[in-house]
Design a protein around this motif. Sequence first.
Motif, short mmCIF file in Angstrom:
data_model
loop_
_atom_site.label_atom_id
_atom_site.label_comp_id
_atom_site.label_asym_id
_atom_site.label_seq_id
_atom_site.Cartn_x
_atom_site.Cartn_y
_atom_site.Cartn_z
N UNK A 393 0.82 -1.21 0.00
CA UNK A 393 0.00 0.00 0.00
C UNK A 393 0.86 1.26 0.00
N UNK A 394 1.88 1.28 0.85
CA UNK A 394 2.77 2.44 0.92
C UNK A 394 3.50 2.65 -0.41
N UNK A 395 3.90 1.58 -1.06
CA UNK A 395 4.61 1.69 -2.33
C UNK A 395 3.72 2.31 -3.40
N UNK A 396 2.47 1.91 -3.45
CA UNK A 396 1.55 2.46 -4.44
C UNK A 396 1.27 3.94 -4.16
N UNK A 397 1.09 4.28 -2.88
CA UNK A 397 0.87 5.68 -2.50
C UNK A 397 2.08 6.53 -2.89
N UNK A 398 3.29 5.99 -2.71
CA UNK A 398 4.50 6.74 -3.06
C UNK A 398 4.60 6.99 -4.56
N UNK A 399 4.11 6.05 -5.38
CA UNK A 399 4.09 6.26 -6.83
C UNK A 399 3.22 7.46 -7.16
N UNK A 400 2.03 7.50 -6.57
CA UNK A 400 1.11 8.62 -6.80
C UNK A 400 1.77 9.92 -6.33
N UNK A 401 2.43 9.89 -5.17
CA UNK A 401 3.10 11.08 -4.66
C UNK A 401 4.21 11.56 -5.59
N UNK A 402 4.96 10.63 -6.16
CA UNK A 402 6.03 10.99 -7.09
C UNK A 402 5.47 11.63 -8.35
#
Length: 417
Positions: A393-402
Amino acid sequence: TDWTERSRHSDGVSGAERTEDGGRRSTDGVKRAGGSAVYTWEEVQKHCHRSDKWLVIDRKVYNITQWAKRHPGGIRVISHFAGEDATDAFVAFHPDPNFVRKFLKPLLIGELATTEPSQDHGKNAVLVQDFQALRDRVEREGLLRARPLFFSLYLGHILLLEALALGLLWVWGTSWSLTLLCSLMLATSQSQAGWLQHDYGHLSVCKTSSWNHVLHKFVIGHLKGASANWWNHRHFQHHAKPNVFSKDPDVNSLHVFVLGDKQPVEVDLAWAMTFYLRFFCCYYPFFGFFGSVALISFVRFLESHWFVWVTQMNHLPMEIDHERHQDWLTMQLSATCNIEQSTFNDWFSGHLNFQIEHHLFPTMPRHNYHLVAPLVRALCEKHGLPYQVKTLQKAIIDVVGSLKKSGDLWLDAYLHK
């Protein structure tokens, strides 16, 4: 003949001269007994241009200017190390480095001076040596050997999904709900075939490279309808210099297809066409031509989202920068991160949740990543290097943040131009 007259030779040695004993030396280097030459890093680093490329492997200096065009992995991936120490990359990419060294002998022009360090650009010698020791341990413990049963079962579950998707329509018909279920099964099969072709492409399954190449063409060509040569051309560059501008195709906007006289287009096209021929033979009786096109398009739509999220969650939130000439371990750690291990995460990502280990040891079979991970983490802790592990979940959120961060930068540049 004046043997000391400077000349360029057919093997591409630039700035070289003949010696009285028939040997060769670069005019940059220092002649010593035996006809060989010694060089400083400053001299080696001058040869990093398109028409003049040297590199160092195990302190030996090689001129690859002409041979790079014939490099089986492509001219670009080897050229990215021009003027640098390529030892760790050389060992990482070749399952049998001793065999490959036979092809290096004609390219040998000398070695580093004894006063020169083994590492270029001021790299941490202790860190490099510790990683090489880890690599030796990995080989001794057999972690680079694949288990054929694992990959046989993996291929079997892909073929089973394909058969079940088709059987579903044969038995129960083509209602909207069944067609959707069929699409989901095909998308899953395609995604898993994508991870499997990745294994064969990295030569991490079979003992011989030739069998890996054949099975790679079968899986990516016949099971997915894509090009093995196109994949190799781009993917090995990505591993050589991940997240490096102008060297990693995944962070550059390049043409989709790589064509030309260096790529056997006809063979790749034949493999890919077998996929589409099989697909239309299977699904044309149910959906007709246009319906079959719509079906494969929808399957590709689903699969592409799966592929992009998995591949980008390990790289996109990490550092993306110009060449910084880092050692192999530091370079890969700065560009990759891991996702927590679980049975689902392993299957969903094709074990690419162990992206750090995969990048450090690209020929390692995926079922051994979890065994080497604690060793890599311990090495990182010893040298104070970040070893990032995230939840899915954190990895997917970080993609959106990037993506949002990049969008904000573009918007700001546009509004203030």
